[in-house]
Motif scaffolding. Sequence first.
Motif, short mmCIF file in Angstrom:
data_model
loop_
_atom_site.label_atom_id
_atom_site.label_comp_id
_atom_site.label_asym_id
_atom_site.label_seq_id
_atom_site.Cartn_x
_atom_site.Cartn_y
_atom_site.Cartn_z
N ASN A 7 0.82 -1.21 0.00
CA ASN A 7 0.00 0.00 0.00
C ASN A 7 0.85 1.26 0.00
O ASN A 7 0.48 2.28 -0.59
N ALA A 8 2.00 1.21 0.68
CA ALA A 8 2.90 2.37 0.65
C ALA A 8 3.44 2.59 -0.76
O ALA A 8 3.54 3.73 -1.24
N ALA A 9 3.79 1.50 -1.44
CA ALA A 9 4.29 1.63 -2.81
C ALA A 9 3.22 2.19 -3.74
O ALA A 9 3.53 2.93 -4.68
N VAL A 10 1.98 1.86 -3.49
CA VAL A 10 0.88 2.36 -4.30
C VAL A 10 0.85 3.88 -4.31
O VAL A 10 0.60 4.51 -5.34
N VAL A 11 1.13 4.49 -3.16
CA VAL A 11 1.14 5.95 -3.08
C VAL A 11 2.21 6.51 -4.01
O VAL A 11 1.99 7.48 -4.74
N GLY A 12 3.39 5.90 -4.00
CA GLY A 12 4.46 6.36 -4.89
C GLY A 12 4.11 6.21 -6.35
O GLY A 12 4.39 7.10 -7.17
N ILE A 13 3.49 5.09 -6.71
CA ILE A 13 3.07 4.87 -8.10
C ILE A 13 2.05 5.92 -8.53
O ILE A 13 2.09 6.44 -9.65
N LEU A 14 1.16 6.27 -7.63
CA LEU A 14 0.14 7.27 -7.95
C LEU A 14 0.77 8.65 -8.15
O LEU A 14 0.39 9.38 -9.07
N ILE A 15 1.73 9.01 -7.32
CA ILE A 15 2.41 10.30 -7.49
C ILE A 15 3.17 10.33 -8.81
O ILE A 15 3.20 11.35 -9.51
N SER A 16 3.78 9.21 -9.16
CA SER A 16 4.47 9.12 -10.45
C SER A 16 3.52 9.37 -11.61
O SER A 16 3.82 10.14 -12.53
N ALA A 17 2.34 8.74 -11.55
CA ALA A 17 1.34 8.96 -12.60
C ALA A 17 0.82 10.39 -12.59
O ALA A 17 0.46 10.93 -13.64
N PHE A 18 0.79 11.00 -11.40
CA PHE A 18 0.32 12.38 -11.31
C PHE A 18 1.24 13.32 -12.10
O PHE A 18 0.78 14.22 -12.80
N TYR A 19 2.56 13.07 -11.99
CA TYR A 19 3.49 13.92 -12.73
C TYR A 19 3.46 13.61 -14.23
O TYR A 19 3.35 14.51 -15.06
#
Length: 389
Positions: free
Chosen positions: A331-343
Amino acid sequence: MKRQGSLLEILLVSLRLGLTSFGGPIAHLGYFRDEYIQRRKWMTDKTYADLVALSQFLPGPASSQVGIGIGVMRGGLLGGLISFIGFTMPSVIVLIIFAMIVSSFDVSDAGWLQGLKVVAVAVVAHAIMGMAKNLTPDLQRKAMALLALSVTLLWQTTISQVVVIVIAGIAGFFLFKGDTTEKNPEFTFPVSKKLGAVFLALFFALLAILPIAREITTANWIAMFDSFYRSGSLVFGGGHVVLPLLEREFVPTGWLTEEEFLAGYGAAQAVPGPLFTFAAYIGAVIGGWQGGLLATAAIFLPAFLLILGALPFWNALRTNPKMKAAFMGVNAAVVGILISAFYFPIWTSSILEPIHFVLAAFLFSMLVFWKLPPWVVVLTGAVAGLLFL
């Protein structure tokens, strides 16, 4: 818990939820509790909480999996299918129609399209805030999110998210193995462990066989089915996280343009029901309404197989602290993946001028501070884009 109900009742209740449940997966779970537990008493709060907990452990659309589980508990396997159809098809139909409009006209320079792209910025930023607060509360998980962001942004391949999720799960297993889970009473489910094992085996078999079938055949529908099935199988964290997987499956390969992709993502925010119905839009752009239905079946099939396969074994899984620890890392990694997609691709393709940033800030405020429904935010973005962009 009431176990039997008419299929028509299940259809009507789920259809009403499918027409009115705006706001994303967390809001959907609130709507479900009000309707199924508070109003109709189809199950106890404790059983519902157990079902929701399982959906958080599994990849795929959490609210859809909960809805399927409730339907199966109420009306058997057919009840689960009908519950899914009622909750999902309104959004699927709207997005297929929208895809037909986008495919029939040149919308590359349309102001409303740019407005919808800016809406995506506001919506994903809002999702990041909520998920980061809940899933990365300590420094260890913040660091894992940062590493996931870095890897998926700098190594943009179709397998980068999978590798990150696996490594995060292993790291969570060791970092958080001291955590314990409270014991919960057992609940029953009208699917045997033997049949559950068959569903799980089918899930993994398709995950392995479809890429091979894709390589040895030139059929486009097999390639589409493989891409959507794999995306539905590997997404932890809900609909927003499926964005980078779908983007990397279909945009670089030329199935659809980045403008078409982001227009559909923005439109998906305006419809009730699960965000995974975004697949219906992509499929319809590629292959008409038949492609939309194929994409819908492919991306939701893993959710069916996993929830039906895992529920019979859930009593053992949910009391295992090692399993919980692994998913804390995921779940922590999911947050990072989402921020990556945000950029990338959302920010880089949407915020091109100062007025775009101003509109994004306004739409974000509508969501976060004024707490307006997402469909209002989407409509505002489209109209603002038509008038000012």
